[in-house]
Enzyme design. Sequence first.
Site, mmCIF file in Angstrom:
data_model
loop_
_atom_site.group_PDB
_atom_site.id
_atom_site.type_symbol
_atom_site.label_atom_id
_atom_site.label_comp_id
_atom_site.label_asym_id
_atom_site.label_seq_id
_atom_site.Cartn_x
_atom_site.Cartn_y
_atom_site.Cartn_z
ATOM 1 N N ARG A 103 0.960 -1.321 -0.134
ATOM 2 C CA ARG A 103 -0.054 0.064 0.222
ATOM 3 C C ARG A 103 0.643 1.291 0.036
ATOM 4 N NH1 ARG A 103 -4.498 0.507 4.472
ATOM 5 N NH2 ARG A 103 -2.664 0.632 5.838
ATOM 6 N N THR A 107 -1.434 7.454 -0.506
ATOM 7 C CA THR A 107 -2.659 7.317 -1.036
ATOM 8 C C THR A 107 -3.385 6.079 -0.783
ATOM 9 O OG1 THR A 107 -1.750 5.941 -2.812
ATOM 10 C CG2 THR A 107 -1.835 8.266 -3.362
ATOM 11 N N ASP A 199 0.903 -3.508 12.132
ATOM 12 C CA ASP A 199 1.036 -3.604 10.862
ATOM 13 C C ASP A 199 1.899 -5.132 10.695
ATOM 14 O OD1 ASP A 199 3.142 -4.011 8.470
ATOM 15 O OD2 ASP A 199 2.997 -2.036 8.363
ATOM 16 N N ASP A 202 5.477 -5.960 9.459
ATOM 17 C CA ASP A 202 6.328 -5.557 10.595
ATOM 18 C C ASP A 202 6.081 -6.614 11.580
ATOM 19 O OD1 ASP A 202 7.306 -3.621 8.913
ATOM 20 O OD2 ASP A 202 6.200 -1.920 10.125
HETATM 21 C C1 PRP Z 1 -0.960 -4.979 4.250
HETATM 22 C C2 PRP Z 1 -1.590 -6.122 4.385
HETATM 23 C C3 PRP Z 1 -2.604 -6.104 3.160
HETATM 24 C C4 PRP Z 1 -2.868 -4.518 3.123
HETATM 25 C C5 PRP Z 1 -4.215 -4.174 3.472
HETATM 26 O O1 PRP Z 1 0.203 -4.880 3.475
HETATM 27 O O2 PRP Z 1 -1.043 -7.304 4.447
HETATM 28 O O3 PRP Z 1 -1.969 -6.493 2.180
HETATM 29 O O4 PRP Z 1 -1.740 -3.996 3.788
HETATM 30 O O5 PRP Z 1 -4.445 -3.055 3.575
HETATM 31 P P1 PRP Z 1 -5.808 -2.549 2.223
HETATM 32 O O6 PRP Z 1 -6.955 -3.437 2.467
HETATM 33 O O7 PRP Z 1 -5.887 -1.036 2.554
HETATM 34 O O8 PRP Z 1 -5.167 -2.639 0.955
HETATM 35 P P2 PRP Z 1 1.318 -3.788 3.249
HETATM 36 O O9 PRP Z 1 0.642 -2.895 2.152
HETATM 37 O O10 PRP Z 1 1.454 -2.879 4.627
HETATM 38 O O11 PRP Z 1 2.422 -4.558 2.790
HETATM 39 P P3 PRP Z 1 3.473 -5.725 3.461
HETATM 40 O O12 PRP Z 1 2.640 -6.830 3.733
HETATM 41 O O13 PRP Z 1 4.582 -5.717 2.294
HETATM 42 O O14 PRP Z 1 3.922 -5.131 4.582
HETATM 43 N N1 URA Z 2 -2.020 -3.270 6.938
HETATM 44 C C1 URA Z 2 -1.779 -3.867 7.989
HETATM 45 O O1 URA Z 2 -0.697 -4.594 8.242
HETATM 46 N N2 URA Z 2 -2.429 -3.693 9.258
HETATM 47 C C2 URA Z 2 -3.385 -2.671 9.200
HETATM 48 O O2 URA Z 2 -3.967 -2.421 10.203
HETATM 49 C C3 URA Z 2 -3.995 -2.404 7.885
HETATM 50 C C4 URA Z 2 -3.494 -2.569 6.911
#
Ligand code: PRP
Ligand code: URA
Length: 209
Positions: A103, A107, A199, A202
């Site tokens: 994400r 945005t 997160d 993380d």
């Molecule tokens: C997180 C999560 C989803 C997304 C959800 O990933 O694992 O893929 O956010 O958010 P959304 O419903 O608003 O799209 P992130 O973008 O943090 O990436 P990562 O898994 O690489 O940490």
């Molecule tokens: N992605 C995450 O990892 N946690 C949230 O709460 C939302 C998006």
Amino acid sequence: MKNLHIINHPLVKRDLTKLRDKKTPSNQFRSILRRIAALMAYEVTRDMPLAEIEVATPLEKTAGHIVESSVVLVPILRAGLGLVGGFVEVLPDARVGHIGLFRDEETLKPVDYYLKLPKNLDKALVLILDPMLATGGSAAAAVTFLKNKGAKKIKFVSLVAAPEGVKKLSKAHPDVFIYACSLDRQLNDKGYILPGLGDAGDRIFGTGE
Ligand code: PRP
Ligand code: URA
């Protein structure tokens, strides 16, 4: 929310509580996530079609079953990777594809960076794995990628879902059934799920420390 199923098993609730706890360190977070994923796999595959076969016990022949459909797991990188181990334990023959999405922090729109999928998606039950369904942008984009590659039967499997994400995914793809262990209250102004678990990427990979 008719295409949402909340997995309410007591052991799932116990594990989700540990995952929510900010004091749970990455090593425990990973192993609990693996275990809860196996419990979720049990629920998600409840309606899988079976074929009857004959099996010979040491004493006599009897009727047995095999799973008829092929299963493709598609974790959304990174955080979806944390669910793969538990699903593969329960579905050892599953093939695994990968979709890389993150994400954009400003945005909140999904940005794609990787796509590698097995063949014959049209004949498979495709399970998209991602612990977090927040705005629903990543989920809706992942389903669109998979449909464009031929997937016909898709389920979306998450740990924690926000009402906003369920609404968006259901509107964009009403044919996709959604599983979650909890429907949380709302998103905050940064798009994080409340109460959520923070997160997920993380917490799994220790990149927030
Ligand atoms: C997180 C999560 C989803 C997304 C959800 O990933 O694992 O893929 O956010 O958010 P959304 O419903 O608003 O799209 P992130 O973008 O943090 O990436 P990562 O898994 O690489 O940490
Ligand atoms: N992605 C995450 O990892 N946690 C949230 O709460 C939302 C998006």
